[in-house]
Design an enzyme around this catalytic site. Sequence first.
Site, PDB file in Angstrom:
ATOM      1  N   SER A  26       0.810  -1.226   0.000  1.00 43.21           N
ATOM      2  CA  SER A  26       0.000   0.000   0.000  1.00 43.21           C
ATOM      3  C   SER A  26       0.841   1.272   0.000  1.00 43.21           C
ATOM      4  O   SER A  26       0.475   2.282   0.587  1.00 43.21           O
ATOM      5  CB  SER A  26      -0.946   0.030   1.222  1.00 43.21           C
ATOM      6  OG  SER A  26      -1.780  -1.090   1.203  1.00 43.21           O
ATOM      7  N   ARG A  27       1.990   1.206  -0.592  1.00 39.47           N
ATOM      8  CA  ARG A  27       2.910   2.341  -0.682  1.00 39.47           C
ATOM      9  C   ARG A  27       3.415   2.820   0.693  1.00 39.47           C
ATOM     10  O   ARG A  27       3.865   3.948   0.856  1.00 39.47           O
ATOM     11  CB  ARG A  27       2.236   3.511  -1.421  1.00 39.47           C
ATOM     12  CG  ARG A  27       3.204   4.284  -2.325  1.00 39.47           C
ATOM     13  CD  ARG A  27       2.693   5.625  -2.780  1.00 39.47           C
ATOM     14  NE  ARG A  27       3.800   6.470  -3.243  1.00 39.47           N
ATOM     15  CZ  ARG A  27       4.594   7.122  -2.434  1.00 39.47           C
ATOM     16  NH1 ARG A  27       4.417   7.081  -1.135  1.00 39.47           N
ATOM     17  NH2 ARG A  27       5.591   7.846  -2.915  1.00 39.47           N
ATOM     18  N   LEU A  28       3.310   1.917   1.685  1.00 39.98           N
ATOM     19  CA  LEU A  28       3.810   2.274   3.027  1.00 39.98           C
ATOM     20  C   LEU A  28       5.275   1.831   3.135  1.00 39.98           C
ATOM     21  O   LEU A  28       5.638   0.989   3.958  1.00 39.98           O
ATOM     22  CB  LEU A  28       2.946   1.614   4.113  1.00 39.98           C
ATOM     23  CG  LEU A  28       1.458   1.971   4.074  1.00 39.98           C
ATOM     24  CD1 LEU A  28       0.716   1.295   5.223  1.00 39.98           C
ATOM     25  CD2 LEU A  28       1.278   3.491   4.174  1.00 39.98           C
TER      26      LEU A  28
END
Length: 152
Positions: free
Chosen positions: A128-130
């Site tokens: 999640s682009r974390l």
Amino acid sequence: MLKDISAGGFTFFTNYQSRKAHGIDLNPNVSLLFPWYAMERQVSISGVAEKVSAQESDDYFATRPWGSQIGAWASAQSSHLVSREELEQRFQGAAQKWPEGSAVPRPPHWGGYRVTPLNIEFWQGRYSRLHDRLRYERSTTAGNWELSRYYP
Ligand SMILES: Cc1cc2nc3c(=O)[nH]c(=O)nc-3n(C[C@H](O)[C@H](O)[C@H](O)COP(=O)(O)O)c2cc1C
């Protein structure tokens, strides 16, 4: 190619008349980037580049295979090349001058740079682009390294 990592920094070798060398002449603040796409991982280093000593360049040049040594004489790295034949002819010319087995001197326009790091960032892709971003920065006062996390 990164050829040495030591307490003093990161060393690579190149042609001192190449495009990157001219860039370093104008501004020695550089970055080194080591992307590892398959692992979604990257290390980026910011620092200051300076030439290594002539002795250090000589020592490393002497360890290179003969073909690479002759190639360093043959290539005017980053300059416009009209044809492949021209490069091959320059190689043959240098090979005649210093036949295989003879000691090939280091071209004066070829040598190393050492990059003294100011910060080193480790990037790891995650869901999640974390992503994780962990950056080591050299403290201006104590000279030790401080580790901080940054938003991705
Ligand atoms: C695996 C690999 C390693 C390379 N290592 C070097 C190197 O150590 N030094 C170098 O000058 N060029 C190296 N090159 C070539 C550079 O990518 C680049 O084409 C060259 O340095 C000219 O860049 P410039 O015109 O921006 O100065 C390497 C290329 C590859 C594919």
